[in-house]
Design a protein around this motif. Sequence first.
Motif, short mmCIF file in Angstrom:
data_model
loop_
_atom_site.label_atom_id
_atom_site.label_comp_id
_atom_site.label_asym_id
_atom_site.label_seq_id
_atom_site.Cartn_x
_atom_site.Cartn_y
_atom_site.Cartn_z
N PRO A 74 -13.61 8.92 -6.82
CA PRO A 74 -13.30 10.24 -7.38
C PRO A 74 -12.76 11.23 -6.37
CG PRO A 74 -15.50 9.49 -8.02
CD PRO A 74 -15.03 8.58 -6.95
N ASP A 75 -13.10 11.05 -5.11
CA ASP A 75 -12.70 12.01 -4.08
C ASP A 75 -11.50 11.47 -3.32
OD1 ASP A 75 -16.15 12.11 -3.72
OD2 ASP A 75 -14.99 13.77 -4.56
N ILE A 76 -10.39 12.19 -3.42
CA ILE A 76 -9.19 11.77 -2.71
C ILE A 76 -9.32 12.12 -1.23
CG2 ILE A 76 -6.70 12.16 -2.49
CD1 ILE A 76 -6.68 12.77 -5.49
N HIS A 77 -9.98 13.26 -0.98
CA HIS A 77 -10.00 13.82 0.37
C HIS A 77 -11.35 14.49 0.58
CE1 HIS A 77 -8.91 16.67 3.61
NE2 HIS A 77 -7.96 15.82 3.90
N ILE A 78 -11.99 14.20 1.72
CA ILE A 78 -13.26 14.84 2.07
C ILE A 78 -13.18 15.33 3.51
CG2 ILE A 78 -15.67 14.35 2.68
CD1 ILE A 78 -15.96 12.74 0.21
N GLN B 47 0.84 -1.19 0.00
CA GLN B 47 0.00 0.00 0.00
C GLN B 47 0.88 1.24 0.00
OE1 GLN B 47 -2.40 0.58 3.52
NE2 GLN B 47 -3.73 2.03 2.50
N ASP B 48 0.68 2.09 -0.97
CA ASP B 48 1.42 3.33 -1.09
C ASP B 48 0.43 4.48 -1.26
OD1 ASP B 48 3.24 1.11 -2.87
OD2 ASP B 48 4.27 2.25 -1.30
N PRO B 49 0.75 5.64 -0.71
CA PRO B 49 -0.18 6.78 -0.78
C PRO B 49 -0.62 7.09 -2.19
CG PRO B 49 1.64 7.25 0.72
CD PRO B 49 1.98 5.96 0.04
N GLY B 50 -1.91 7.23 -2.38
CA GLY B 50 -2.46 7.59 -3.69
C GLY B 50 -2.59 6.43 -4.66
N LEU B 51 -2.07 5.28 -4.29
CA LEU B 51 -2.13 4.13 -5.20
C LEU B 51 -3.05 3.04 -4.70
CD1 LEU B 51 1.64 3.81 -6.18
CD2 LEU B 51 -0.21 4.94 -7.45
N GLY B 52 -3.57 3.17 -3.50
CA GLY B 52 -4.43 2.13 -2.96
C GLY B 52 -3.63 0.87 -2.65
N LEU B 53 -4.27 -0.27 -2.74
CA LEU B 53 -3.60 -1.54 -2.50
C LEU B 53 -3.31 -2.22 -3.83
CD1 LEU B 53 -5.17 -0.98 0.24
CD2 LEU B 53 -5.19 -3.45 0.51
N ARG B 54 -2.10 -2.70 -3.95
CA ARG B 54 -1.72 -3.42 -5.16
C ARG B 54 -1.30 -4.84 -4.79
NH1 ARG B 54 2.75 0.20 -7.76
NH2 ARG B 54 3.24 0.56 -5.56
N LEU B 55 -1.83 -5.80 -5.54
CA LEU B 55 -1.61 -7.21 -5.23
C LEU B 55 -0.24 -7.66 -5.70
CD1 LEU B 55 -2.88 -9.85 -4.16
CD2 LEU B 55 -3.76 -10.22 -6.48
N ILE B 56 0.51 -8.24 -4.79
CA ILE B 56 1.85 -8.72 -5.13
C ILE B 56 1.79 -10.19 -5.55
CG2 ILE B 56 4.20 -9.04 -4.28
CD1 ILE B 56 3.58 -6.92 -2.12
N TYR B 57 1.31 -11.03 -4.66
CA TYR B 57 1.13 -12.45 -4.90
C TYR B 57 -0.09 -12.93 -4.13
CZ TYR B 57 5.52 -14.00 -7.15
OH TYR B 57 6.55 -14.25 -8.04
N PHE B 58 -0.65 -14.03 -4.58
CA PHE B 58 -1.65 -14.70 -3.79
C PHE B 58 -1.46 -16.21 -3.87
CE2 PHE B 58 -4.72 -16.22 -6.97
CZ PHE B 58 -4.36 -15.48 -8.09
#
Lengths: 109, 115
Positions: free
Chosen positions: B7-11, A37-48
């Motif tokens: 769509p909303d990064i921050h609220i 998990q990185d800011p602005g990128l959400g969660l990204r799947l590495i392996y399952f």
Amino acid sequence: DVKVTQSSRYLVKRTGEKVFLECVQDMDHENMFWYRQDPGLGLRLIYFSYDVKMKEKGDIPEGYSVSREKKERFSLILESASTNQTSMYLCASSKETQYFGPGTRLLVL
Amino acid sequence: AQSVTQPDIHITVSEGASLELRCNYSYGATPYLFWYVQSPGQGLQLLLKYFSGDTLVQGIKGFEAEFKRSQSSFNLRKPSVHWSDAAEYFCAVGETTDSWGKLQFGAGTQVVVTP
């Protein structure tokens, strides 16, 4: 309640070190997942993994490997840690719904 | 492949006011839909999920979400927020044909609650 535990909450490692992140679940789930998990990128799947010794690559497997020797345990391995692997790592297990561990915040210096 | 857009990064919302977080997805069939919440430094906690049936789903902590197939949306709502609702919220989508239960996550919406 489902319980997913991760071996460390915080880790500091040096570039080039081999890093092991451990995840254990107590619900006999077949499926287990590793995300970063990185800011602005959400969660990204590495392996399952969908069974013991079975694994599949996710969206960003480069630089990582995994091991599942027992059903309840799923390990993420950074063979040679690099600074761009500094991140929050989250483990999850699921039958129909994914349940998450508390996360490991890894800093690679 | 499916995709998820928040769509909303921050609220920013006042305590006691209502909250709505938007989630849109791209997927050919009816997906599985989830909302998770993450408090600072913590893992993700499941708020609610939609698999089938009633399109208005009730979750924990007083949250609800409505699946609207025509709009490809699954928006999260709470009528009156509490300071403890300050957190990051993630929408996630799963494919009904995926037996492994993989999810695609949105980038998240950070919610700040002011007094």
